[in-house]
Design an enzyme around this catalytic site. Structure first.
Site, PDB file in Angstrom:
ATOM      1  N   ASP A  85      -5.496   2.810  -3.766  1.00  8.44           N
ATOM      2  CA  ASP A  85      -6.785   2.795  -3.072  1.00  8.44           C
ATOM      3  C   ASP A  85      -6.982   4.005  -2.162  1.00  8.44           C
ATOM      4  O   ASP A  85      -8.100   4.306  -1.770  1.00  8.44           O
ATOM      5  CB  ASP A  85      -7.027   1.467  -2.317  1.00  8.44           C
ATOM      6  CG  ASP A  85      -5.941   1.144  -1.309  1.00  8.44           C
ATOM      7  OD1 ASP A  85      -4.992   1.947  -1.166  1.00  8.44           O
ATOM      8  OD2 ASP A  85      -6.041   0.077  -0.671  1.00  8.44           O
ATOM      9  N   ARG A  86      -5.896   4.709  -1.842  1.00  8.57           N
ATOM     10  CA  ARG A  86      -6.045   5.897  -0.990  1.00  8.57           C
ATOM     11  C   ARG A  86      -6.076   7.163  -1.831  1.00  8.57           C
ATOM     12  O   ARG A  86      -5.551   7.185  -2.942  1.00  8.57           O
ATOM     13  CB  ARG A  86      -4.870   6.006  -0.021  1.00  8.57           C
ATOM     14  CG  ARG A  86      -4.785   4.876   0.948  1.00  8.57           C
ATOM     15  CD  ARG A  86      -3.671   5.111   1.940  1.00  8.57           C
ATOM     16  NE  ARG A  86      -3.659   4.050   2.934  1.00  8.57           N
ATOM     17  CZ  ARG A  86      -3.217   4.181   4.168  1.00  8.57           C
ATOM     18  NH1 ARG A  86      -2.729   5.337   4.575  1.00  8.57           N
ATOM     19  NH2 ARG A  86      -3.230   3.171   4.998  1.00  8.57           N
ATOM     20  N   LYS A 117     -11.372   0.367  -1.056  1.00  6.32           N
ATOM     21  CA  LYS A 117     -11.424   1.808  -1.211  1.00  6.32           C
ATOM     22  C   LYS A 117     -10.790   2.152  -2.546  1.00  6.32           C
ATOM     23  O   LYS A 117     -10.040   1.353  -3.107  1.00  6.32           O
ATOM     24  CB  LYS A 117     -10.741   2.509  -0.053  1.00  6.32           C
ATOM     25  CG  LYS A 117      -9.321   2.084   0.251  1.00  6.32           C
ATOM     26  CD  LYS A 117      -8.890   2.737   1.543  1.00  6.32           C
ATOM     27  CE  LYS A 117      -7.445   2.460   1.880  1.00  6.32           C
ATOM     28  NZ  LYS A 117      -7.250   1.176   2.564  1.00  6.32           N
ATOM     29  N   SER A 130       0.795  -1.220   0.000  1.00  5.99           N
ATOM     30  CA  SER A 130       0.000   0.000   0.000  1.00  5.99           C
ATOM     31  C   SER A 130       0.833   1.279   0.000  1.00  5.99           C
ATOM     32  O   SER A 130       1.636   1.499  -0.886  1.00  5.99           O
ATOM     33  CB  SER A 130      -0.941  -0.026   1.200  1.00  5.99           C
ATOM     34  OG  SER A 130      -1.799   1.066   1.169  1.00  5.99           O
ATOM     35  N   HIS A 131       0.672   2.075   1.051  1.00  6.16           N
ATOM     36  CA  HIS A 131       1.300   3.392   1.135  1.00  6.16           C
ATOM     37  C   HIS A 131       2.721   3.305   1.680  1.00  6.16           C
ATOM     38  O   HIS A 131       3.372   4.329   1.844  1.00  6.16           O
ATOM     39  CB  HIS A 131       0.459   4.258   2.067  1.00  6.16           C
ATOM     40  CG  HIS A 131       0.233   3.574   3.385  1.00  6.16           C
ATOM     41  ND1 HIS A 131      -0.600   2.481   3.506  1.00  6.16           N
ATOM     42  CD2 HIS A 131       0.763   3.771   4.604  1.00  6.16           C
ATOM     43  CE1 HIS A 131      -0.582   2.046   4.757  1.00  6.16           C
ATOM     44  NE2 HIS A 131       0.244   2.817   5.447  1.00  6.16           N
ATOM     45  N   ASP A 141      -1.999   6.635  -3.477  1.00  9.50           N
ATOM     46  CA  ASP A 141      -0.908   5.917  -2.817  1.00  9.50           C
ATOM     47  C   ASP A 141      -0.318   4.808  -3.690  1.00  9.50           C
ATOM     48  O   ASP A 141      -0.656   4.685  -4.870  1.00  9.50           O
ATOM     49  CB  ASP A 141      -1.392   5.345  -1.486  1.00  9.50           C
ATOM     50  CG  ASP A 141      -2.357   4.190  -1.682  1.00  9.50           C
ATOM     51  OD1 ASP A 141      -3.041   4.168  -2.710  1.00  9.50           O
ATOM     52  OD2 ASP A 141      -2.413   3.296  -0.809  1.00  9.50           O
ATOM     53  N   ASP A 167      -0.775   1.584  -4.096  1.00  7.76           N
ATOM     54  CA  ASP A 167      -1.636   0.656  -4.841  1.00  7.76           C
ATOM     55  C   ASP A 167      -2.935   1.288  -5.309  1.00  7.76           C
ATOM     56  O   ASP A 167      -3.835   0.583  -5.784  1.00  7.76           O
ATOM     57  CB  ASP A 167      -1.919  -0.596  -4.006  1.00  7.76           C
ATOM     58  CG  ASP A 167      -2.636  -0.275  -2.702  1.00  7.76           C
ATOM     59  OD1 ASP A 167      -2.467   0.838  -2.180  1.00  7.76           O
ATOM     60  OD2 ASP A 167      -3.377  -1.147  -2.201  1.00  7.76           O
TER      61      ASP A 167
HETATM   62  C1  G16 Z   1      -5.261  -0.390   5.325  1.00  8.46           C
HETATM   63  C2  G16 Z   1      -6.695  -0.766   5.524  1.00  8.46           C
HETATM   64  C3  G16 Z   1      -7.483   0.417   6.000  1.00  8.46           C
HETATM   65  C4  G16 Z   1      -6.865   1.005   7.233  1.00  8.46           C
HETATM   66  C5  G16 Z   1      -5.422   1.349   6.965  1.00  8.46           C
HETATM   67  C6  G16 Z   1      -4.686   1.798   8.198  1.00  8.46           C
HETATM   68  O1  G16 Z   1      -5.153   0.494   4.271  1.00  8.46           O
HETATM   69  O2  G16 Z   1      -7.269  -1.259   4.354  1.00  8.46           O
HETATM   70  O3  G16 Z   1      -8.779   0.003   6.239  1.00  8.46           O
HETATM   71  O4  G16 Z   1      -7.548   2.134   7.640  1.00  8.46           O
HETATM   72  O5  G16 Z   1      -4.755   0.212   6.482  1.00  8.46           O
HETATM   73  O6  G16 Z   1      -4.628   0.752   9.086  1.00  8.46           O
HETATM   74  P1  G16 Z   1      -3.743   0.837  10.382  1.00  8.46           P
HETATM   75  O7  G16 Z   1      -4.234   2.036  11.129  1.00  8.46           O
HETATM   76  O8  G16 Z   1      -3.996  -0.461  11.092  1.00  8.46           O
HETATM   77  O9  G16 Z   1      -2.313   1.034   9.949  1.00  8.46           O
HETATM   78  P2  G16 Z   1      -4.053   0.302   3.150  1.00  8.46           P
HETATM   79  O10 G16 Z   1      -4.223   1.469   2.246  1.00  8.46           O
HETATM   80  O11 G16 Z   1      -2.744   0.278   3.886  1.00  8.46           O
HETATM   81  O12 G16 Z   1      -4.360  -1.007   2.517  1.00  8.46           O
END
Ligand code: G16
Length: 544
Positions: free
Chosen positions: A281-282, A376, A113-114, A277, A279
């Site tokens: 989704d953000r 997302k 992800s990010h 981000d 991937d």
């Molecule tokens: C993931 C989850 C999200 C979550 C985020 C942060 O996002 O899909 O639902 O809000 O992580 O999670 P945490 O606070 O546990 O680090 P992504 O974009 O990283 O896949």
């Protein structure tokens, strides 16, 4: 080509977190590590035999190698077909869409992800179920259980599959279909939004900057914004996905998307700015000279979604994660639709979307989406904003300020304290949990009185499953709130997330700086949790 059965021993650290298994890349590259996890996915879902999967990732370092391993393992486990993005690339929302569109048995998404990418940075593997969404806890638990007892995995001995060209090929008896990663997703977006209205807005001189942060959204944004909607060439910057994201931290927030923020607050700012981000989704959305917090963005999108063709029938419900501000609740109330508060993690929205009880979902962590997919979707949020701007013909600032006048403003901020020693972070949370019962009635900073304090537990209204220990909440009598939890997506030590919220009903007092507006609540949080005593930190690493 032969199927090889390889003996292996379990790794003890393959428990999926908030969103799949995320580790440092060298961990994933260790002998058998990726293979063990992938075999555990197949075992946990009752085997791969005869099934069809989607495969793709955000292009980060090791994405291409991992995809080849997974293809050979899928073939050796008897899968019938794998649909894979060209170059093993698929944004997370595009993968979710393909899983649904092609009615597959799920998909494997390669992404952290990010988090930054590269030989020493982060990598991740996630399984999504046939509804297109991240596996629910029951499935991730089953995967984790399978990792604990795994003794062998199956893999084909074969040459790499050429994923550079769109088309069909085979690996043993398994069909491989290499698809254009953008085409189906772009068609979906075109079906939801008023492209002619947005195109007209661009041709009338509307200006925009989209920072793809050298991550997967570049090709999607270029095709949709520049090629189909007529935004000026160069609207999309950092549009070529790179294995190390060009050294960037592809997390679209004011800290990591600083170049975009600087531009949006400069004299030459375009009308609208956005970033996504690793991937895809953000999303982060910025107006000229005004930042839109993710919680506010969710509320504005929910309040105005009916202006886009795909949502003109109205919303069935609005869902947000617990740490997200209550701004969206006020909109749901005004619309007369159900509002849901789920734990952190997009997987918790899946049941609500499948059951037709929510249409729009969002999280404070720069995530917004709808029932069009089960993830997302960064670009979706940007396009919905563009659609709203095209119809309302107002600036982002005007829309946001009008929203606050109507609903009041939920001042909101998240403070992250990163790479804390895990034992110290755990001790802090344990101490805090132990204090909760006694907190009711306590006063901080003279006027902040605790109304209630608990550890959030969620009962899924669709399947009745219960998720406990989802974050400590301290609710004050004036409606202010502190939430604290440890991140489930980090790969290094622990990250403390401190979420702060205060409601201002208006009409006065709606234009304060959020950090100032939240000052007393920030102080109370430090006092209650003893953050400095436990972690040695006073100042957060990232403020969003
Ligand atoms: C993931 C989850 C999200 C979550 C985020 C942060 O996002 O899909 O639902 O809000 O992580 O999670 P945490 O606070 O546990 O680090 P992504 O974009 O990283 O896949």
């Amino acid at each position: 080509m032969t199927v090889k059965t390889v003996s292996t021993t379990p790794f003890s650290d393959q428990k999926p977190g908030t969103s799949g298994l995320r580790k440092k890349t060298p961990v994933f590259m260790r002998p058998h590590y990726l293979e063990n996890f992938v075999q555990s996915i197949f075992d946990a879902i009752g085997g791969a035999r005869g099934k069809t999967f989607v495969l793709g990732g955000d292009g980060r370092y090791f994405n291409d190698r991992a995809a080849q391993v997974i293809l050979r393992m899928a073939a050796a486990n008897g899968a019938a077909r794998v649909i894979v993005g060209q170059g093993a690339i698929l944004s997370t929302p595009a993968a979710s869409h393909l899983i649904r569109l092609r009615k597959t048995d799920g998909g494997i998404i390669l992404s952290a992800s990010h988090n930054p990418g590269g030989p020493e940075e982060d990598f991740g593997v996630k399984f999504n179920t046939p509804n297109g969404g991240p596996a629910p806890e029951s499935v991730t638990e089953a995967i984790f259980e399978a990792t604990k007892t795994l003794s062998e995995y199956r893999i084909f001995e074969a040459q790499d599959v050429d994923l550079s060209v769109v088309g069909r090929t085979v690996l043993g008896d398994m069909q491989i279909e290499v698809v254009d990663p953008v085409a189906d997703y772009a068609a979906l977006m075109e079906s939801l939004f008023d492209f002619p209205a947005i195109r007209a807005m661009f041709s009338d001189g509307f200006t925009m900057r989209f920072d793809a942060m050298c991550a997967v959204t570049g090709p999607y944004a270029t095709e949709i914004l520049e090629n189909r909607l007529g935004a000026a060439k160069g609207t999309v910057v950092n549009g070529t996905p790179l294995p190390d994201f060009g050294g960037m931290h592809p997390d679209p927030n004011p800290t990591w998307a600083k170049a975009l923020m600087d531009e949006m607050f400069s004299a030459e700012a375009p009308d609208f700015g956005a970033a996504s981000d690793g991937d895809g989704d953000r999303n982060m959305v910025v107006g000229r000279g005004i930042y839109v917090s993710p919680s506010d963005s969710l509320a504005v999108l929910a309040a105005n979604a009916h202006l886009a063709p795909g949502y003109k029938a109205g919303l069935k419900g609005v869902a947000r994660s617990m740490p997200t501000s209550a701004a969206a609740d006020r909109v749901a109330e005004a619309l007369g639709v159900e509002e849901f508060e789920t734990p952190t993690g997009w997987k918790f929205f899946g049941n609500l979307l499948d059951a037709g009880r929510a249409t729009i979902c969002g999280e404070e962590s720069f995530g917004t989406g709808s029932d069009h997919v089960r993830e997302k979707d960064g670009l979706w949020a940007v396009l919905l904003w563009l659609n709203i701007l095209a119809v309302r013909k107002e600036s982002v600032r005007e829309i946001l300020e009008a929203h606050w006048q109507q609903f009041g403003r939920n001042y909101y901020s998240r403070h992250d304290f990163e790479a804390i020693e895990t034992a110290r972070a755990d001790a802090m949370m344990e101490e805090l949990r132990g204090k909760l019962v006694g907190l009711t009635g306590a006063a901080f900073n003279g006027h902040l009185k605790v109304a209630e304090a608990d550890d959030f537990a969620y009962t899924d209204p669709v399947d009745g499953s219960v998720s406990r220990k989802q974050g400590v909440r301290i609710l004050f009598q004036d409606g202010s709130r502190i939430v604290m939890r440890l991140s489930g997506t980090g790969t290094e030590g622990a990250t403390l997330r401190l979420y702060l919220e205060r409601y201002a009903p208006g009409p006065e007092g709606l234009d304060l700086d959020p950090q100032e507006a939240l000052g007393p609540i920030i102080a109370a949080a430090h006092e209650i949790a003893g953050i400095e005593r436990h972690t040695g930190r006073r100042e957060p690493d990232v403020i969003t």
